[in-house]
Motif scaffolding. Structure first.
Motif, PDB file in Angstrom:
ATOM      1  N   LEU A  80       0.828  -1.205   0.000  1.00  0.00           N
ATOM      2  CA  LEU A  80       0.000   0.000   0.000  1.00  0.00           C
ATOM      3  C   LEU A  80       0.865   1.259   0.000  1.00  0.00           C
ATOM      4  CD1 LEU A  80      -2.827  -1.010   2.492  1.00  0.00           C
ATOM      5  CD2 LEU A  80      -3.104  -0.472   0.072  1.00  0.00           C
ATOM      6  N   ALA A  81       1.967   1.237   0.754  1.00  0.00           N
ATOM      7  CA  ALA A  81       2.862   2.393   0.780  1.00  0.00           C
ATOM      8  C   ALA A  81       3.472   2.638  -0.594  1.00  0.00           C
ATOM      9  CB  ALA A  81       3.963   2.173   1.819  1.00  0.00           C
ATOM     10  N   VAL A  82       3.897   1.563  -1.271  1.00  0.00           N
ATOM     11  CA  VAL A  82       4.474   1.709  -2.609  1.00  0.00           C
ATOM     12  C   VAL A  82       3.448   2.294  -3.572  1.00  0.00           C
ATOM     13  CG1 VAL A  82       5.317   0.422  -4.611  1.00  0.00           C
ATOM     14  CG2 VAL A  82       6.214  -0.081  -2.343  1.00  0.00           C
ATOM     15  N   LEU A  83       2.232   1.772  -3.548  1.00  0.00           N
ATOM     16  CA  LEU A  83       1.190   2.277  -4.444  1.00  0.00           C
ATOM     17  C   LEU A  83       0.864   3.737  -4.131  1.00  0.00           C
ATOM     18  CD1 LEU A  83      -1.190  -0.832  -4.528  1.00  0.00           C
ATOM     19  CD2 LEU A  83       0.337  -0.026  -6.347  1.00  0.00           C
ATOM     20  N   GLY A  84       0.829   4.065  -2.834  1.00  0.00           N
ATOM     21  CA  GLY A  84       0.565   5.459  -2.473  1.00  0.00           C
ATOM     22  C   GLY A  84       1.648   6.394  -2.959  1.00  0.00           C
ATOM     23  N   ILE A  85       2.913   5.978  -2.808  1.00  0.00           N
ATOM     24  CA  ILE A  85       4.031   6.810  -3.260  1.00  0.00           C
ATOM     25  C   ILE A  85       4.017   6.947  -4.779  1.00  0.00           C
ATOM     26  CG2 ILE A  85       6.546   6.898  -3.421  1.00  0.00           C
ATOM     27  CD1 ILE A  85       6.625   5.586  -0.636  1.00  0.00           C
ATOM     28  N   VAL A  86       3.758   5.843  -5.473  1.00  0.00           N
ATOM     29  CA  VAL A  86       3.783   5.867  -6.947  1.00  0.00           C
ATOM     30  C   VAL A  86       2.685   6.762  -7.502  1.00  0.00           C
ATOM     31  CG1 VAL A  86       3.369   4.454  -9.001  1.00  0.00           C
ATOM     32  CG2 VAL A  86       4.918   3.645  -7.212  1.00  0.00           C
ATOM     33  N   TYR A  87       1.474   6.675  -6.939  1.00  0.00           N
ATOM     34  CA  TYR A  87       0.361   7.425  -7.514  1.00  0.00           C
ATOM     35  C   TYR A  87       0.222   8.826  -6.916  1.00  0.00           C
ATOM     36  CZ  TYR A  87      -4.255   8.708  -9.178  1.00  0.00           C
ATOM     37  OH  TYR A  87      -5.283   9.378  -9.777  1.00  0.00           O
ATOM     38  N   LEU A  88       0.264   8.919  -5.577  1.00  0.00           N
ATOM     39  CA  LEU A  88      -0.047  10.189  -4.932  1.00  0.00           C
ATOM     40  C   LEU A  88       1.140  11.152  -4.882  1.00  0.00           C
ATOM     41  CD1 LEU A  88      -2.160   8.894  -1.894  1.00  0.00           C
ATOM     42  CD2 LEU A  88      -3.005   9.950  -4.008  1.00  0.00           C
ATOM     43  N   GLN A  89       2.350  10.633  -4.665  1.00  0.00           N
ATOM     44  CA  GLN A  89       3.495  11.530  -4.454  1.00  0.00           C
ATOM     45  C   GLN A  89       3.744  12.476  -5.628  1.00  0.00           C
ATOM     46  OE1 GLN A  89       6.754  11.549  -5.891  1.00  0.00           O
ATOM     47  NE2 GLN A  89       7.555  13.134  -4.502  1.00  0.00           N
ATOM     48  N   PRO A  90       3.750  12.006  -6.901  1.00  0.00           N
ATOM     49  CA  PRO A  90       3.961  12.961  -7.992  1.00  0.00           C
ATOM     50  C   PRO A  90       2.901  14.055  -8.042  1.00  0.00           C
ATOM     51  CG  PRO A  90       4.214  10.701  -8.760  1.00  0.00           C
ATOM     52  CD  PRO A  90       3.628  10.621  -7.395  1.00  0.00           C
ATOM     53  N   ARG A  91       1.676  13.721  -7.700  1.00  0.00           N
ATOM     54  CA  ARG A  91       0.603  14.713  -7.740  1.00  0.00           C
ATOM     55  C   ARG A  91       0.753  15.735  -6.610  1.00  0.00           C
ATOM     56  NH1 ARG A  91      -0.491  10.267 -10.169  1.00  0.00           N
ATOM     57  NH2 ARG A  91      -1.953  10.192 -11.912  1.00  0.00           N
ATOM     58  N   PHE A  92       1.161  15.263  -5.423  1.00  0.00           N
ATOM     59  CA  PHE A  92       1.432  16.197  -4.336  1.00  0.00           C
ATOM     60  C   PHE A  92       2.641  17.069  -4.672  1.00  0.00           C
ATOM     61  CE2 PHE A  92      -0.488  13.005  -1.130  1.00  0.00           C
ATOM     62  CZ  PHE A  92      -1.754  13.458  -1.440  1.00  0.00           C
ATOM     63  N   TYR A  93       3.671  16.458  -5.226  1.00  0.00           N
ATOM     64  CA  TYR A  93       4.909  17.176  -5.540  1.00  0.00           C
ATOM     65  C   TYR A  93       4.653  18.290  -6.558  1.00  0.00           C
ATOM     66  CZ  TYR A  93       9.657  17.998  -7.240  1.00  0.00           C
ATOM     67  OH  TYR A  93      10.846  18.591  -7.602  1.00  0.00           O
ATOM     68  N   ALA A 130       2.285  10.860   1.164  1.00  0.00           N
ATOM     69  CA  ALA A 130       1.660   9.881   0.274  1.00  0.00           C
ATOM     70  C   ALA A 130       1.628   8.493   0.920  1.00  0.00           C
ATOM     71  CB  ALA A 130       2.410   9.828  -1.051  1.00  0.00           C
ATOM     72  N   ALA A 131       2.738   8.081   1.496  1.00  0.00           N
ATOM     73  CA  ALA A 131       2.797   6.760   2.142  1.00  0.00           C
ATOM     74  C   ALA A 131       1.862   6.713   3.347  1.00  0.00           C
ATOM     75  CB  ALA A 131       4.224   6.446   2.558  1.00  0.00           C
ATOM     76  N   GLN A 132       1.790   7.809   4.120  1.00  0.00           N
ATOM     77  CA  GLN A 132       0.953   7.825   5.317  1.00  0.00           C
ATOM     78  C   GLN A 132      -0.524   7.765   4.959  1.00  0.00           C
ATOM     79  OE1 GLN A 132       2.583   7.960   8.442  1.00  0.00           O
ATOM     80  NE2 GLN A 132       0.597   7.277   9.176  1.00  0.00           N
ATOM     81  N   ILE A 133      -0.926   8.492   3.922  1.00  0.00           N
ATOM     82  CA  ILE A 133      -2.327   8.474   3.502  1.00  0.00           C
ATOM     83  C   ILE A 133      -2.723   7.084   3.024  1.00  0.00           C
ATOM     84  CG2 ILE A 133      -3.925   9.307   1.729  1.00  0.00           C
ATOM     85  CD1 ILE A 133      -2.612  12.032   1.963  1.00  0.00           C
ATOM     86  N   ALA A 134      -1.847   6.436   2.251  1.00  0.00           N
ATOM     87  CA  ALA A 134      -2.156   5.123   1.689  1.00  0.00           C
ATOM     88  C   ALA A 134      -2.276   4.048   2.769  1.00  0.00           C
ATOM     89  CB  ALA A 134      -1.105   4.722   0.664  1.00  0.00           C
ATOM     90  N   THR A 135      -1.548   4.204   3.854  1.00  0.00           N
ATOM     91  CA  THR A 135      -1.547   3.182   4.915  1.00  0.00           C
ATOM     92  C   THR A 135      -2.356   3.589   6.142  1.00  0.00           C
ATOM     93  OG1 THR A 135       0.521   4.088   5.825  1.00  0.00           O
ATOM     94  CG2 THR A 135       0.713   2.313   4.196  1.00  0.00           C
ATOM     95  N   LEU A 136      -2.920   4.795   6.138  1.00  0.00           N
ATOM     96  CA  LEU A 136      -3.590   5.310   7.339  1.00  0.00           C
ATOM     97  C   LEU A 136      -4.723   4.420   7.848  1.00  0.00           C
ATOM     98  CD1 LEU A 136      -4.028   7.466   9.485  1.00  0.00           C
ATOM     99  CD2 LEU A 136      -5.385   8.764   7.825  1.00  0.00           C
ATOM    100  N   PRO A 137      -5.716   4.048   7.019  1.00  0.00           N
ATOM    101  CA  PRO A 137      -6.803   3.218   7.557  1.00  0.00           C
ATOM    102  C   PRO A 137      -6.312   1.898   8.136  1.00  0.00           C
ATOM    103  CG  PRO A 137      -7.404   4.141   5.420  1.00  0.00           C
ATOM    104  CD  PRO A 137      -5.943   4.407   5.601  1.00  0.00           C
TER     105      PRO A 137
END
Length: 707
Positions: free
Chosen positions: A368-381, A403-410
């Motif tokens: 989940l952290a990898v997917l969050g970083i791959v998808y969300l991080q570029p958009r946040f950046y 990005a990693a925290q949001i993806a793994t938060l729940p």
């Protein structure tokens, strides 16, 4: 519209995972997974041949669906194949109790205070005077009181006297289910051994590669122990570099968990990624020709798999090494690789080896952290353009952490019931520091044989570790650094992920239906929270917990509670955290009042009173419940029978069971502060006298709902 065409392996992975989940939640007793797999594969082959001959879109689509259903069936079949308890010769199906059993140590040996723990793969048992072959695993705990660093080694063949016991289910409400945790590893038995109960008869490592890996890791750990010096820094170094967490004390674990940097201490994708980054920086010129690209890829692959070997070939490292290996091969052959397909291939490969990896918390969080970083991080950046080089790097690290925290938060809330408020600040400093800690540690181990250079590198490594630890301790001390006691159900976890997906799809596709779905999910979560809060405010209950060697009792009224416990439990914070705290959090109680026994609980909870009698025993009166707590021989003689609801016998109290007949209508309660032999003796006496009793140590927590 979202297109699935570029993600074939994602479809395969999701179908395969669906098959695993279907087996785990609905098909554990299903015996025809092989036939189902053969059926769907045959249907797919027929559909595939028809689609090639007819060239019709409908037939092609049907063939595609049948192909995905074949992977669902493959997941079902693979999980059934890896469920060892279905084997006829498994320990669970023994007809009699073994007198002896023999097996081979099949896992790492973990250091614990006063003992060591490992897993024994059982090969044969002695039942009724005859040896018979069996299968199954037993978690062993052996005393460690010798000068040897390890009592056991991987591959040791042990002859053990006695019989392993089935792992008990959790005995307290909301307690961590250790039985299910071990079952996910195909372990259903455990055995606490004394030194005289086992004997090493041979050494037969089943996997020579793993044996060599473990021995190398132990040798490197010894080098770190000798050169790093301070125990605190050594324990962090060993965990970060080699994945050896035996020396990490609870204070360190709590500090890193409180700051959201616990991932630094678990050798995983972060560490493999940092090594990959260093290798790519060194080898970035290897790209002008095919031969150079292949040579560079070979060096990277060799280094990554060497690191996996050094760290003991643990599943967390293998996950990351497989992913980065696929990326490296794709770059070498100049094939455009889709990172989502790469992640999916890595997931399927690891789940084929062991589908129960899907239930591992580390597996779930890492992907989940990898997917969050791959998808969300570029958009946040891309939300902020920073001209300064240093500030740009800070912004990049910040967006990765978010990005990693949001993806793994729940999932983090569901498993750990806490949220580190300053995770973004801690990760901004700790992750760069951990990068240099890792690189300096690897360099120090590589050049330890060079007198001056090795010592210098270890000094640099030590001071980096010291700085990282001190910064984490500082962050932990900040106000409201950790939000604890967050209790959510599995359904609420799923709803939170659906909410996250709905918001992501709305922002990506600009479709109002996804925003509407998000509003509906928020409404459902709000109604659930309101309903739960109303129930908690009206609750009243008494709970007597199963706490080994101690007494622990909670009086809960609304969202307030008083915990009555002896001094042993008050001093053992870990015991309280594991056995009592999860239930109180589930009830909405975050800061219970603590009362030591013997003591006075008057006004601790509304309408409660705990009175100490002249013979040092206590009487508790609360919400109409009358409870006598006996920890001393009763010396007070009442003129008439006392009308009590319960009598709690504690700490091996000396009394004649016949004396209990003087307490009218009372049910006798036994807790785990008394020894097993004492409780067994009382069981017999109480059964003979016909007195009702409840043994918390055997039957689990006694929970009495008043309202």
């Amino acid at each position: 519209m979202l297109s699935w065409a570029p993600y074939p392996f994602v479809r395969v992975a999701l179908s395969f995972i669906a098959g695993i989940l279907l087996y785990l939640f609905a098909g554990k007793d299903f015996q025809y997974s092989t036939e189902v797999l053969a059926f769907f594969v045959l249907l797919y082959l027929v559909g595939f041949l028809l689609s090639k001959r007819r060239k019709q879109r409908f037939i092609t689509d049907v063939a595609g669906v049948l192909g995905l259903l074949s992977f669902v069936a493959l997941g079902l079949w693979t999980t059934h194949l890896h469920t060892e308890k279905h084997q006829p010769q498994h320990l669970l199906h023994l007809s009699g109790q073994p007198n002896y059993y023999q097996g081979v140590v099949d896992d790492y040996v973990l250091q614990k205070p006063g003992y060591q723990s490992t897993v024994l793969k059982v090969e044969q048992v002695l039942v009724s005077g005859a040896w018979q072959k069996v299968s199954g695993k037993v978690q062993l705990s052996v005393p460690h009181d010798s000068e040897r660093p390890y009592e056991l080694n991987y591959g040791d063949v042990l002859l053990i006297k006695g019989a392993p016991q089935k792992v008990s289910p959790p005995l307290n409400p909301a307690q961590f289910d250790y039985q299910q945790y071990l079952a996910n590893k195909s372990i259903y038995h455990r055995h606490y051994l004394q030194a005289y109960q086992y004997e090493k008869v041979a050494s037969e490592p089943a996997n020579p590669l793993l044996y060599a890996s473990i021995q190398l890791r132990r040798n490197l750990d010894a080098l770190l122990r000798a050169h790093v010096g301070e125990k605190r820094e050594y324990s962090i170094s060993s965990a970060l570099l080699l994945g050896v967490k035996d020396e990490l004390d609870n204070a360190i674990r709590e500090t890193y968990a409180s700051t959201g940097t616990m991932h630094v201490l678990a050798v995983s994708g972060l560490h493999v990624g940092l090594i990959y980054l260093l290798l790519m920086l060194v080898l970035r010129r290897f790209g002008s020709s095919k031969a150079q690209r292949l040579l560079g890829a070979g060096i990277v692959l060799a280094a990554l798999w060497l690191y996996a070997f050094v760290t003991g070939l643990t599943p967390s490292v293998l996950r990351a090494v497989v992913m980065f290996s696929l990326v490296t091969v794709g770059l070498a052959i100049q094939r455009r690789t889709n990172i989502y397909n790469t992640v999916a291939i890595a997931a399927v490969a690891l789940l084929l080896l062991n589908p129960y990896n899907l239930l591992e918390v580390g597996f779930q969080l890492s992907f989940l952290a990898v997917l969050g970083i791959v998808y969300l991080q570029p958009r946040f950046y891309n939300l902020l353009e920073v001209d300064n080089w240093l500030l740009d790097k800070v912004w990049a690290y910040f967006t990765v952490a978010v990005a990693a925290q949001i993806a793994t938060l729940p999932l983090g809330l569901f498993y750990f019931h806490q949220f580190p408020a300053y995770f973004w600040l801690a990760n901004l400093v700790v992750v760069p520091l951990a990068t240099f800690v890792l690189w300096s540690g690897i360099a120090a181990l590589a050049f330890v044989w060079v007198p001056m250079l090795g010592a210098l590198l270890f000094q640099v490594h030590y001071w980096l570790l010291w700085g990282m630890n001190e910064f984490n301790f500082w962050v932990q001390q900040l106000s409201a650094s950790l939000l604890q006691g967050i209790d959510i159900t599995l359904l609420q976890t799923i709803l939170l992920y659906l909410l996250l997906f709905a918001l992501v799809f709305f922002l990506a596709l600009k479709k109002l239906r996804f925003l509407s779905l998000a509003v509906v999910i928020v409404a459902i979560l709000s109604v659930q929270e309101i309903k739960e809060t109303v129930q908690q405010k009206n609750q009243e209950l008494l709970a007597l917990y199963q706490v080994r060697g101690s007494t622990g009792m909670a009086l809960v009224q609304g969202q307030q509670a008083t915990v009555l416990s002896d001094s042993i439990l008050l001093l053992d914070r870990d015991n309280y955290t594991f056995n009592i705290q999860p239930h109180l959090w589930q009830l909405g109680v975050h800061e219970p009042k603590q009362v030591s026994l013997p003591g006075n609980a008057a006004n601790a909870v509304s309408e409660a009173a705990l009175t100490v009698l002249p013979d040092s025993n206590q009487v508790l009166v609360w919400q109409g419940i009358r409870l006598l707590l006996l920890s001393r021989p009763p010396q007070l003689k009442a003129r008439q029978s006392l009308n009590l609801d319960y009598v709690l016998l504690r700490q091996n109290v000396r009394l004649k069971p016949e004396d209990l007949q003087g307490y009218t209508t009372a049910t006798v309660l036994l807790d785990a502060s008394s020894a097993p032999w004492y409780r067994r003796r009382l069981h017999q006496a109480l059964d003979t006298l016909g007195l009702a009793y409840y043994d918390v140590a055997d039957s689990g927590a006694f929970v009495l709902k008043v309202r």
